[in-house]
Scaffold this motif. Structure first.
Motif, PDB file in Angstrom:
ATOM      1  N   ILE A   1       0.842  -1.209   0.000  1.00  0.00           N
ATOM      2  CA  ILE A   1       0.000   0.000   0.000  1.00  0.00           C
ATOM      3  C   ILE A   1       0.873   1.254   0.000  1.00  0.00           C
ATOM      4  N   MET A   2       1.931   1.245   0.827  1.00  0.00           N
ATOM      5  CA  MET A   2       2.847   2.381   0.861  1.00  0.00           C
ATOM      6  C   MET A   2       3.532   2.579  -0.486  1.00  0.00           C
ATOM      7  N   SER A   3       3.894   1.477  -1.127  1.00  0.00           N
ATOM      8  CA  SER A   3       4.532   1.570  -2.441  1.00  0.00           C
ATOM      9  C   SER A   3       3.560   2.127  -3.466  1.00  0.00           C
ATOM     10  N   ALA A   4       2.290   1.692  -3.382  1.00  0.00           N
ATOM     11  CA  ALA A   4       1.279   2.202  -4.300  1.00  0.00           C
ATOM     12  C   ALA A   4       1.072   3.698  -4.105  1.00  0.00           C
ATOM     13  N   CYS A   5       1.079   4.116  -2.832  1.00  0.00           N
ATOM     14  CA  CYS A   5       0.948   5.553  -2.545  1.00  0.00           C
ATOM     15  C   CYS A   5       2.130   6.322  -3.122  1.00  0.00           C
ATOM     16  N   SER A   6       3.309   5.730  -3.011  1.00  0.00           N
ATOM     17  CA  SER A   6       4.500   6.377  -3.560  1.00  0.00           C
ATOM     18  C   SER A   6       4.383   6.528  -5.064  1.00  0.00           C
ATOM     19  N   ILE A   7       3.914   5.475  -5.712  1.00  0.00           N
ATOM     20  CA  ILE A   7       3.770   5.513  -7.162  1.00  0.00           C
ATOM     21  C   ILE A   7       2.748   6.553  -7.578  1.00  0.00           C
ATOM     22  N   LEU A   8       1.661   6.646  -6.856  1.00  0.00           N
ATOM     23  CA  LEU A   8       0.582   7.576  -7.205  1.00  0.00           C
ATOM     24  C   LEU A   8       0.896   9.014  -6.805  1.00  0.00           C
ATOM     25  N   GLY A   9       1.975   9.193  -6.074  1.00  0.00           N
ATOM     26  CA  GLY A   9       2.352  10.543  -5.669  1.00  0.00           C
ATOM     27  C   GLY A   9       1.718  10.996  -4.373  1.00  0.00           C
TER      28      GLY A   9
ATOM     29  N   THR B   1       1.732   2.665   9.654  1.00  0.00           N
ATOM     30  CA  THR B   1       1.986   3.815  10.537  1.00  0.00           C
ATOM     31  C   THR B   1       3.473   4.115  10.675  1.00  0.00           C
ATOM     32  N   ASN B   2       4.268   3.566   9.781  1.00  0.00           N
ATOM     33  CA  ASN B   2       5.709   3.818   9.812  1.00  0.00           C
ATOM     34  C   ASN B   2       6.084   4.805   8.706  1.00  0.00           C
ATOM     35  N   PRO B   3       6.364   6.066   9.042  1.00  0.00           N
ATOM     36  CA  PRO B   3       6.712   7.067   8.021  1.00  0.00           C
ATOM     37  C   PRO B   3       7.946   6.699   7.210  1.00  0.00           C
ATOM     38  N   LYS B   4       8.828   5.867   7.795  1.00  0.00           N
ATOM     39  CA  LYS B   4      10.033   5.493   7.071  1.00  0.00           C
ATOM     40  C   LYS B   4       9.709   4.756   5.785  1.00  0.00           C
ATOM     41  N   ALA B   5       8.595   3.989   5.796  1.00  0.00           N
ATOM     42  CA  ALA B   5       8.202   3.259   4.598  1.00  0.00           C
ATOM     43  C   ALA B   5       7.855   4.221   3.466  1.00  0.00           C
ATOM     44  N   ILE B   6       7.204   5.319   3.818  1.00  0.00           N
ATOM     45  CA  ILE B   6       6.835   6.315   2.810  1.00  0.00           C
ATOM     46  C   ILE B   6       8.085   6.979   2.251  1.00  0.00           C
TER      47      ILE B   6
ATOM     48  N   PHE C   1      12.449   4.380  -5.372  1.00  0.00           N
ATOM     49  CA  PHE C   1      11.938   3.980  -6.676  1.00  0.00           C
ATOM     50  C   PHE C   1      12.439   4.837  -7.839  1.00  0.00           C
ATOM     51  N   PRO C   2      12.414   6.161  -7.691  1.00  0.00           N
ATOM     52  CA  PRO C   2      12.846   6.989  -8.844  1.00  0.00           C
ATOM     53  C   PRO C   2      14.284   6.727  -9.289  1.00  0.00           C
TER      54      PRO C   2
ATOM     55  N   GLU D   1      11.096   4.489 -20.838  1.00  0.00           N
ATOM     56  CA  GLU D   1      10.430   3.205 -21.045  1.00  0.00           C
ATOM     57  C   GLU D   1       9.129   3.172 -20.249  1.00  0.00           C
ATOM     58  N   PRO D   2       8.210   2.239 -20.595  1.00  0.00           N
ATOM     59  CA  PRO D   2       6.926   2.155 -19.883  1.00  0.00           C
ATOM     60  C   PRO D   2       7.125   2.073 -18.369  1.00  0.00           C
ATOM     61  N   LEU D   3       6.409   2.915 -17.644  1.00  0.00           N
ATOM     62  CA  LEU D   3       6.628   3.028 -16.209  1.00  0.00           C
ATOM     63  C   LEU D   3       5.959   1.922 -15.394  1.00  0.00           C
ATOM     64  N   LEU D   4       4.729   1.552 -15.758  1.00  0.00           N
ATOM     65  CA  LEU D   4       3.976   0.587 -14.953  1.00  0.00           C
ATOM     66  C   LEU D   4       4.698  -0.749 -14.786  1.00  0.00           C
ATOM     67  N   PRO D   5       5.214  -1.365 -15.857  1.00  0.00           N
ATOM     68  CA  PRO D   5       5.940  -2.630 -15.665  1.00  0.00           C
ATOM     69  C   PRO D   5       7.149  -2.475 -14.751  1.00  0.00           C
ATOM     70  N   GLN D   6       7.849  -1.345 -14.845  1.00  0.00           N
ATOM     71  CA  GLN D   6       9.015  -1.121 -13.995  1.00  0.00           C
ATOM     72  C   GLN D   6       8.608  -1.015 -12.530  1.00  0.00           C
ATOM     73  N   PHE D   7       7.544  -0.251 -12.271  1.00  0.00           N
ATOM     74  CA  PHE D   7       7.072  -0.107 -10.900  1.00  0.00           C
ATOM     75  C   PHE D   7       6.602  -1.443 -10.324  1.00  0.00           C
ATOM     76  N   LEU D   8       5.902  -2.229 -11.136  1.00  0.00           N
ATOM     77  CA  LEU D   8       5.411  -3.526 -10.659  1.00  0.00           C
ATOM     78  C   LEU D   8       6.566  -4.444 -10.265  1.00  0.00           C
ATOM     79  N   ILE D   9       7.601  -4.469 -11.081  1.00  0.00           N
ATOM     80  CA  ILE D   9       8.768  -5.308 -10.791  1.00  0.00           C
ATOM     81  C   ILE D   9       9.435  -4.868  -9.499  1.00  0.00           C
ATOM     82  N   LEU D  10       9.600  -3.554  -9.313  1.00  0.00           N
ATOM     83  CA  LEU D  10      10.260  -3.046  -8.111  1.00  0.00           C
ATOM     84  C   LEU D  10       9.425  -3.300  -6.864  1.00  0.00           C
ATOM     85  N   VAL D  11       8.117  -3.104  -6.965  1.00  0.00           N
ATOM     86  CA  VAL D  11       7.240  -3.313  -5.810  1.00  0.00           C
ATOM     87  C   VAL D  11       7.236  -4.784  -5.401  1.00  0.00           C
TER      88      VAL D  11
END
Length: 204
Positions: free
Chosen positions: A53-61, A124-129, A136-137, A144-154
């Protein structure tokens, strides 16, 4: 797709970060001592879900918004600290029951409770955010396409985290056999409880 050299570098960082002792590892260690390795993985699964969930939030900004807003960051920080303090006091008071197959006293087991504990500690751990937002960046190729890269990293981050938690759970079982004759469940409860309270204080 993520370049192989980038992925290998990401794996090394993710493993190191996941292996550093923190609240999630303390939770898995405690649950492993009380319920066994397999059941402790329920808490690990909850923690990995929170990481997703934290990774998804990171991806979505969304995480960037939290970092920009000092008020939101402070609220999240306080929530994390309070939950760790709660967990610490709970473990301190109840102790850690070193159950075996032939134990006369068995700790009440709740899969939902273990899963929710792992999930809440992660959320509830801010360090994860901060970690996901900053990491990730560095390994994304914008041409290159971003979604496949993000999925692999997550997925890689989740697998590395789960494997580290699993390793700590196995380690606790090995240590349990050699230390239970020297350390009581009450002493271990105070030890782990103090560590949770300390982690909450540091987070605050």
């Amino acid at each position: 797709m993520v370049h192989l050299e980038n992925w290998l570098a990401f794996c090394s960082i993710a493993i190191i970060a996941a292996a550093i002792p923190g609240p999630a590892i303390l939770l898995v260690l405690t649950n492993s001592l009380q319920f066994g390795t397999l059941r402790s993985l329920i808490a690990a699964a909850g923690n990995v879900t929170g990481l997703f969930i934290m990774s998804a939030c990171s991806i979505l900004g969304l995480s960037a918004l939290v970092l920009i807003s000092s008020t939101a960051f402070t609220i999240l920080k306080i929530m994390g600290a309070l939950y760790l303090l709660y967990m610490g006091i709970k473990i301190w008071r109840s102790g850690v029951q070193l159950n075996t197959i032939d134990s006369k006293y068995q700790v009440k087991f709740s899969a939902f409770s273990l899963y929710s504990q792992g999930l809440l500690i992660s959320l509830t751990n801010p360090k994860a955010i901060i970690f996901t937002s900053a990491l990730f960046p560095q390994f994304i190729v914008v041409s290159e396409p971003l979604l496949p890269q993000f999925l692999i990293l997550v997925i890689t981050l989740m697998v590395c985290s789960f494997l580290c938690l699993f390793s700590y759970s196995l380690l606790s079982q090995k240590l349990k056999t050699g230390t239970k004759q020297y350390l009581s469940g009450s002493v271990l409860g105070k030890l782990f409880g103090s560590m949770f309270v300390g982690a909450g204080g540091i987070l605050a």
